[in-house]
Design a protein around this motif. Sequence first.
Motif, PDB file in Angstrom:
ATOM      1  N   GLU A  41       0.831  -1.203   0.000  1.00 18.52           N
ATOM      2  CA  GLU A  41       0.000   0.000   0.000  1.00 18.52           C
ATOM      3  C   GLU A  41       0.870   1.260   0.000  1.00 18.52           C
ATOM      4  N   LYS A  48       0.275  -5.043   3.217  1.00 17.43           N
ATOM      5  CA  LYS A  48      -0.972  -5.380   3.928  1.00 17.43           C
ATOM      6  C   LYS A  48      -1.272  -6.847   3.644  1.00 17.43           C
ATOM      7  N   ILE A  50      -3.635  -9.813   3.282  1.00 17.56           N
ATOM      8  CA  ILE A  50      -5.074 -10.003   3.060  1.00 17.56           C
ATOM      9  C   ILE A  50      -5.487 -11.432   3.412  1.00 17.56           C
ATOM     10  N   PRO A  69     -17.805 -11.855   5.359  1.00 15.29           N
ATOM     11  CA  PRO A  69     -18.240 -10.461   5.280  1.00 15.29           C
ATOM     12  C   PRO A  69     -17.440  -9.678   4.240  1.00 15.29           C
ATOM     13  N   GLY A  71     -14.861  -7.557   2.485  1.00 25.86           N
ATOM     14  CA  GLY A  71     -13.462  -7.266   2.823  1.00 25.86           C
ATOM     15  C   GLY A  71     -12.753  -8.422   3.506  1.00 25.86           C
ATOM     16  N   ALA A  72     -13.417  -9.580   3.607  1.00 26.72           N
ATOM     17  CA  ALA A  72     -12.794 -10.730   4.296  1.00 26.72           C
ATOM     18  C   ALA A  72     -11.701 -11.375   3.453  1.00 26.72           C
ATOM     19  N   GLY A  73     -11.752 -11.161   2.148  1.00 25.38           N
ATOM     20  CA  GLY A  73     -10.718 -11.718   1.267  1.00 25.38           C
ATOM     21  C   GLY A  73     -11.245 -12.787   0.315  1.00 25.38           C
ATOM     22  N   LYS A  74     -12.557 -12.828   0.104  1.00 25.73           N
ATOM     23  CA  LYS A  74     -13.158 -13.849  -0.779  1.00 25.73           C
ATOM     24  C   LYS A  74     -12.639 -13.718  -2.206  1.00 25.73           C
ATOM     25  N   SER A  75     -12.758 -12.491  -2.748  1.00 24.53           N
ATOM     26  CA  SER A  75     -12.329 -12.297  -4.144  1.00 24.53           C
ATOM     27  C   SER A  75     -10.835 -12.543  -4.269  1.00 24.53           C
ATOM     28  N   SER A  76     -10.076 -12.126  -3.240  1.00 26.64           N
ATOM     29  CA  SER A  76      -8.624 -12.340  -3.292  1.00 26.64           C
ATOM     30  C   SER A  76      -8.331 -13.830  -3.353  1.00 26.64           C
ATOM     31  N   GLU A 192     -19.362 -14.140  -7.390  1.00 19.75           N
ATOM     32  CA  GLU A 192     -20.714 -13.634  -7.117  1.00 19.75           C
ATOM     33  C   GLU A 192     -21.685 -13.951  -8.262  1.00 19.75           C
TER      34      GLU A 192
HETATM   35  N1  LIG Z   1      -4.517  -4.361  -4.415  1.00 18.61           N
HETATM   36  C1  LIG Z   1      -4.964  -4.061  -3.183  1.00 18.61           C
HETATM   37  N2  LIG Z   1      -4.438  -3.036  -2.481  1.00 18.61           N
HETATM   38  C2  LIG Z   1      -4.873  -2.749  -1.230  1.00 18.61           C
HETATM   39  N3  LIG Z   1      -5.849  -3.420  -0.605  1.00 18.61           N
HETATM   40  C3  LIG Z   1      -6.422  -4.440  -1.266  1.00 18.61           C
HETATM   41  C4  LIG Z   1      -6.017  -4.821  -2.577  1.00 18.61           C
HETATM   42  N4  LIG Z   1      -6.764  -5.867  -2.966  1.00 18.61           N
HETATM   43  C5  LIG Z   1      -7.594  -6.139  -1.950  1.00 18.61           C
HETATM   44  N5  LIG Z   1      -7.398  -5.282  -0.929  1.00 18.61           N
HETATM   45  C6  LIG Z   1      -8.081  -5.264   0.372  1.00 18.61           C
HETATM   46  O1  LIG Z   1      -8.157  -6.600   0.820  1.00 18.61           O
HETATM   47  C7  LIG Z   1      -9.365  -6.828   1.508  1.00 18.61           C
HETATM   48  C8  LIG Z   1     -10.069  -8.016   0.900  1.00 18.61           C
HETATM   49  O2  LIG Z   1     -10.502  -7.694  -0.404  1.00 18.61           O
HETATM   50  P1  LIG Z   1     -11.435  -8.649  -1.246  1.00 18.61           P
HETATM   51  O3  LIG Z   1     -11.846  -7.943  -2.486  1.00 18.61           O
HETATM   52  O4  LIG Z   1     -10.762  -9.956  -1.401  1.00 18.61           O
HETATM   53  O5  LIG Z   1     -12.663  -8.807  -0.240  1.00 18.61           O
HETATM   54  P2  LIG Z   1     -14.050  -9.515  -0.449  1.00 18.61           P
HETATM   55  O6  LIG Z   1     -14.236 -10.433   0.704  1.00 18.61           O
HETATM   56  O7  LIG Z   1     -14.148 -10.110  -1.799  1.00 18.61           O
HETATM   57  O8  LIG Z   1     -15.025  -8.278  -0.299  1.00 18.61           O
HETATM   58  P3  LIG Z   1     -16.415  -7.975  -1.053  1.00 18.61           P
HETATM   59  O9  LIG Z   1     -17.363  -9.033  -0.616  1.00 18.61           O
HETATM   60  O10 LIG Z   1     -16.816  -6.626  -0.518  1.00 18.61           O
HETATM   61  O11 LIG Z   1     -16.140  -7.987  -2.518  1.00 18.61           O
HETATM   62  C9  LIG Z   1     -10.157  -5.531   1.420  1.00 18.61           C
HETATM   63  O12 LIG Z   1     -10.003  -4.849   2.613  1.00 18.61           O
HETATM   64  C10 LIG Z   1      -9.507  -4.780   0.283  1.00 18.61           C
HETATM   65  O13 LIG Z   1      -9.590  -3.413   0.471  1.00 18.61           O
END
Ligand SMILES: Nc1ncnc2c1ncn2[C@@H]1O[C@H](COP(=O)(O)OP(=O)(O)OP(=O)(O)O)[C@@H](O)[C@H]1O
Length: 503
Positions: A41, A48, A50, A69, A71-76, A192
């Motif tokens: 970041e 950070k 994730i 929830p 921001g939990a990291g699902k998409s990551s 999703e």
């Molecule tokens: N490239 C990045 N730089 C900084 N923070 C990131 C990056 N990618 C993801 N994040 C952070 O990592 C966390 C998880 O992101 P992610 O998109 O995986 O969440 P999510 O569970 O899929 O959320 P949502 O359901 O809202 O889509 C979030 O807080 C997001 O801001």
Amino acid sequence: MLASTGTAVTIQPASQTKMANLPKRPPVELAFRDLMYTVSEGRSKGPKTILKSVSGLIRPRELTAIMGPSGAGKSSLLNILTGYKTTGMSGSITVNGAERNLSHFRKQSCYIMQDNQLHANLTVLEAMRLAASLKLSKDHPDKPGIIRDILETLSLLEHENTMTSNLSGGQKKRLSIALELINNPPVMFFDEPTSGLDSSSCYQCIKLLKDLSRGGRTIVCTIHQPSARLFEMFDQLYTLAEGQCIYQGNTSQLVPWLSSRGLECPSYHNPASYIIEVSCGEYGENNVSALVTAIGNGQHDIREGKPWPEVKDNNQVAALQNGEKNGGQNSNFAKTTTNYLPKDSNLTANLQVVVQKDEETNGAPNVTASLLEPSMDSKEAGKRYATSEWHQFWIILQRALLFSRRDWTLMYLRLFAHILVGFLIGALYYDIGNEGSKVLSNLGFLFFNMLFLMYTSMTVTILSFPLEMPVLLKENFNRWYSLRSYYLAITISDIPFQVKIFL
Ligand SMILES: Nc1ncnc2c1ncn2[C@@H]1O[C@H](COP(=O)(O)OP(=O)(O)OP(=O)(O)O)[C@@H](O)[C@H]1O
């Protein structure tokens, strides 16, 4: 159905009468261990984390939901499992017990993103034909049969002549799935899949995914907060909170498992909502860490309560697979992949949950079969794309020319600009060609002409590329075609217009 002949297993269509023409594939079991995902970041804030050392196992023939929830990291996690993100991660990902070969894996899997990335200027049938031309080998005997089967199964046959831009949200989602189903990938990832759909379409969409999983596929999707009805349709649930795994197991066992940890889901409360509330700390701050510890951050599955098998290197897997091919029952590998050694034998006792193994999923599919069919092993497995780059170029060129014919807005604008600027330049530099004293004007005229022609020929790309970018990303990621073929085809598709303008 998952058919097993001896130890060889191939993915069959969900129903013998439907999608019988699809290429057959062996099933895929995907495991990940100690996955860390870190992003930077900027210098001031530092890295950070994730995903914090999460593990998990995703089985074939199951519909797996990744929940948690915002921001939990699902998409990551999904992006890492698909191979869409490869930087900033550490840990191991294995496919059928062997370290994942990303290039092979991307041929075996498809990633259907949240927004349906479709070309608006094609009918459903045209989109399917184009996908079949790119995703199946050139000499495939029954492309029309495959297209018809898929459209019929996904209830899109009656809309085959509808432009994709006119389809409803649910139909677009089904078309996205249909396009990827053409080469019958054994692993399908969905980000999703129910977003933007009404409850009935959501149900149909998840039902379709469940049917696909029953055909032997490994289906993984992220989902925010499904209704109770949708929730119970999933076989397996993987829940994340603050980048850690708090639950991994059958959806039906979630409530008893939480109850065993002192978290009573109120009667008539949606278990999916309850676990999200628990993840957000609504029932106590320490629950997340307690659940993470209990489930070993994903190293355990409450069905077995045991850690995952050791990762094998590719040579070991090949040796074991050869054993299978040579008539051996491949017993060693099968044993090592299914007989997990209990690391924390108390875990199962602590759960106090009656582990009811689903008859269907308990038919432990043999995941030791070769990743590709024998016919594809040598020739096709090594290939990055199903067709040659020349063939891809030709198909994309035809598609680009069709788009130009169908959407004349840009062309008319360019034609109008050329005529208008032609008159302006004509008026400005009228009759300068034969005068020696107007050398500078001649120079200016030539310079301006060159600038104008270059700029207008670039405009189409500049304007249309950002619009096409998401579809390009999806198609290129899912191995439809190479970027080289795409770029060449798009550049050349503009030549007929340039020639017309010059004439
Ligand atoms: N490239 C990045 N730089 C900084 N923070 C990131 C990056 N990618 C993801 N994040 C952070 O990592 C966390 C998880 O992101 P992610 O998109 O995986 O969440 P999510 O569970 O899929 O959320 P949502 O359901 O809202 O889509 C979030 O807080 C997001 O801001």
